[in-house]
Design a protein around this motif. Structure first.
Motif, PDB file in Angstrom:
ATOM      1  N   UNK B 222       0.834  -1.200   0.000  1.00  0.00           N
ATOM      2  CA  UNK B 222       0.000   0.000   0.000  1.00  0.00           C
ATOM      3  C   UNK B 222       0.871   1.254   0.000  1.00  0.00           C
ATOM      4  N   UNK B 223       1.954   1.218   0.800  1.00  0.00           N
ATOM      5  CA  UNK B 223       2.830   2.387   0.864  1.00  0.00           C
ATOM      6  C   UNK B 223       3.724   2.487  -0.372  1.00  0.00           C
ATOM      7  N   UNK B 224       4.058   1.336  -0.955  1.00  0.00           N
ATOM      8  CA  UNK B 224       4.913   1.366  -2.149  1.00  0.00           C
ATOM      9  C   UNK B 224       4.185   1.982  -3.332  1.00  0.00           C
ATOM     10  N   UNK B 225       2.840   1.977  -3.278  1.00  0.00           N
ATOM     11  CA  UNK B 225       2.078   2.624  -4.346  1.00  0.00           C
ATOM     12  C   UNK B 225       2.427   4.097  -4.485  1.00  0.00           C
ATOM     13  N   UNK B 226       2.708   4.735  -3.344  1.00  0.00           N
ATOM     14  CA  UNK B 226       3.071   6.151  -3.397  1.00  0.00           C
ATOM     15  C   UNK B 226       4.309   6.344  -4.261  1.00  0.00           C
ATOM     16  N   UNK B 227       5.311   5.453  -4.041  1.00  0.00           N
ATOM     17  CA  UNK B 227       6.552   5.564  -4.812  1.00  0.00           C
ATOM     18  C   UNK B 227       6.282   5.258  -6.271  1.00  0.00           C
ATOM     19  N   UNK B 228       5.563   4.160  -6.531  1.00  0.00           N
ATOM     20  CA  UNK B 228       5.434   3.752  -7.933  1.00  0.00           C
ATOM     21  C   UNK B 228       4.539   4.719  -8.706  1.00  0.00           C
ATOM     22  N   UNK B 229       3.469   5.215  -8.074  1.00  0.00           N
ATOM     23  CA  UNK B 229       2.589   6.163  -8.779  1.00  0.00           C
ATOM     24  C   UNK B 229       3.338   7.448  -9.119  1.00  0.00           C
ATOM     25  N   UNK B 230       4.077   7.989  -8.116  1.00  0.00           N
ATOM     26  CA  UNK B 230       4.713   9.283  -8.367  1.00  0.00           C
ATOM     27  C   UNK B 230       5.883   9.132  -9.327  1.00  0.00           C
ATOM     28  N   UNK B 231       6.685   8.070  -9.156  1.00  0.00           N
ATOM     29  CA  UNK B 231       7.853   7.954 -10.016  1.00  0.00           C
ATOM     30  C   UNK B 231       7.497   7.501 -11.425  1.00  0.00           C
ATOM     31  N   UNK B 232       6.374   6.800 -11.592  1.00  0.00           N
ATOM     32  CA  UNK B 232       5.973   6.409 -12.944  1.00  0.00           C
ATOM     33  C   UNK B 232       5.694   7.652 -13.781  1.00  0.00           C
TER      34      UNK B 232
END
Lengths: 81, 300
Positions: B222-232
């Motif tokens: 759930x928290x890794x989504x923040x990284x993947x959404x923003x960096x994508x």
């Protein structure tokens, strides 16, 4: 050998290139497999194409996340380290 | 680094329009604070952190913030303009038909994916706003002037620093992280709204050791989504600008050789516009999927 070649900067840039280059291999294979299977499924069952397409994009996003982590590492190596 | 030296002469002769936002010439780099070490003689410099063009009530005001504010103004103005022209009795105009079919299409797709009219009604405004906002923010880079208009700022020591007035909003990690946070908070809100505090049971489950570790993994993803959404989003747009810059410098080099202008950047820019639509759609769709995941109860 030229001492400039063995500077830490060299290895930093080399590491950044290797990080994104090697890190992109896995997601590329994963996305390719997912797309191949999804298109095969759409060809067999065109009525379910909409459902399959949305799930396919979700699978892409999950596979792509690993490539993005490699990109983050590469960016960190170039700009932060 | 002997070969880039000869090329750097070509780069210096580039017109000022050739520097794209996100990647600028040497003036900026000395004070950008992003380059710990020297980069040799290469003339292609990439600015990772956007320039601060002024202060706003004591807070730094970056060029990406200015551009995103302009995008917001454009979107709000367009909404008022289209909203005033809507007729329910007369013949609808082209704009009305375009926006009605767009909104209707997205609403229909969302209803099909979520399978629940009530959740669709709550989530629809945010999802379509995310999509349209990111789309316009991605396409604004291709307007001439974005990334090429420069302002000169006086520093204390009598030195001058050249700053770029506009820069594509999504070429700034702060912007995409903010969008990812909006999406993240909304998803959690929808989870609590539909499942109450039982939603926490997805992450903290003490019924058995296996369920505990599954919950832990769920929490991390759930928290890794923040990284993947923003960096994508950031990675695609930032890399796109660098590729456009490379195409422009390649064009300049080829022009030096054969004296014939060759439009390398045009197909690349077309491709980047396609990437802009795709990334906007992916961002909105992933938010939609996460809402669906959060609102449907887990069956273990």
């Amino acid at each position: 050998m030229d001492p400039q070649v063995l500077a830490p900067e060299t290895f930093k840039l080399l590491g950044a290139g290797l990080a994104i280059g090697l890190g992109a291999i896995g997601p590329a294979i994963g996305i390719g497999l997912a797309a191949a299977k999804a298109f095969e499924a759409m060809g067999r069952n065109p009525e379910a194409a909409d459902n399959i397409r949305t799930n396919m994009i979700l699978a892409f996003a999950l596979a792509e996340a690993l490539g993005i982590f490699a990109f983050v590492v590469s960016i960190l190596l170039i700009f932060v380290v | 680094m002997s070969e880039p030296l000869s090329q750097s002469e070509n780069f210096e002769r580039l017109p000022q329009e050739a520097t794209v936002s996100g990647a600028v010439d040497q003036h900026n780099v000395a004070d950008a604070g992003t380059h710990g070490a020297e980069h040799g003689e290469s003339a292609l410099h990439v600015v990772f952190i956007p320039d601060n063009i002024g202060t706003f009530f004591g807070y730094a005001f970056s060029n990406t913030l200015l551009t995103s504010a302009l995008v917001s103004v454009f979107m709000i103005g367009l909404a008022f303009y289209v909203g005033r022209q809507i007729t329910t009795t007369g013949t609808p105009g082209k704009l009305q038909i375009f926006f009605e079919s767009l909104v209707g299409y997205i609403h229909g797709e969302m209803t099909k994916i979520l399978g629940n009219d009530r959740i669709t009604t709550i989530a629809f405004p945010l999802i379509i706003t995310l999509f349209l906002y990111i789309l316009v923010a991605n396409w604004i880079e291709f307007i001439p002037g974005v990334g090429s208009i420069e302002v000169v700022k006086e520093l204390e020591g009598g030195k001058e620093k050249i700053l770029h007035l506009f820069r594509g909003p999504n070429a700034d990690l702060n912007m995409t992280l903010a969008l990812a946070l909006v999406s993240f908070v909304f998803v959690e809100f929808m989870g609590f709204r539909t499942q109450g505090f039982g939603y926490l049971k997805n992450f903290f489950n003490f019924s058995s050791p296996i369920n505990f570790f599954v919950g832990l993994i769920e929490l991390i993803s759930e928290l890794a989504r923040l990284i993947s959404l923003s960096f994508r989003l950031f990675g695609n747009i930032f890399a796109g600008e660098i590729i456009v810059l490379l195409a422009i410098t390649l064009q300049a080099i080829v022009f030096e050789w054969i004296k014939i202008p060759f439009p390398f950047p045009v197909p690349i820019m077309l491709f980047e516009m396609g990437v802009g639509v795709l990334q906007a759609a992916v961002f909105a769709m992933l938010t939609l999927f996460f809402v669906k995941q959060a609102t449907t109860a887990h069956q273990h």
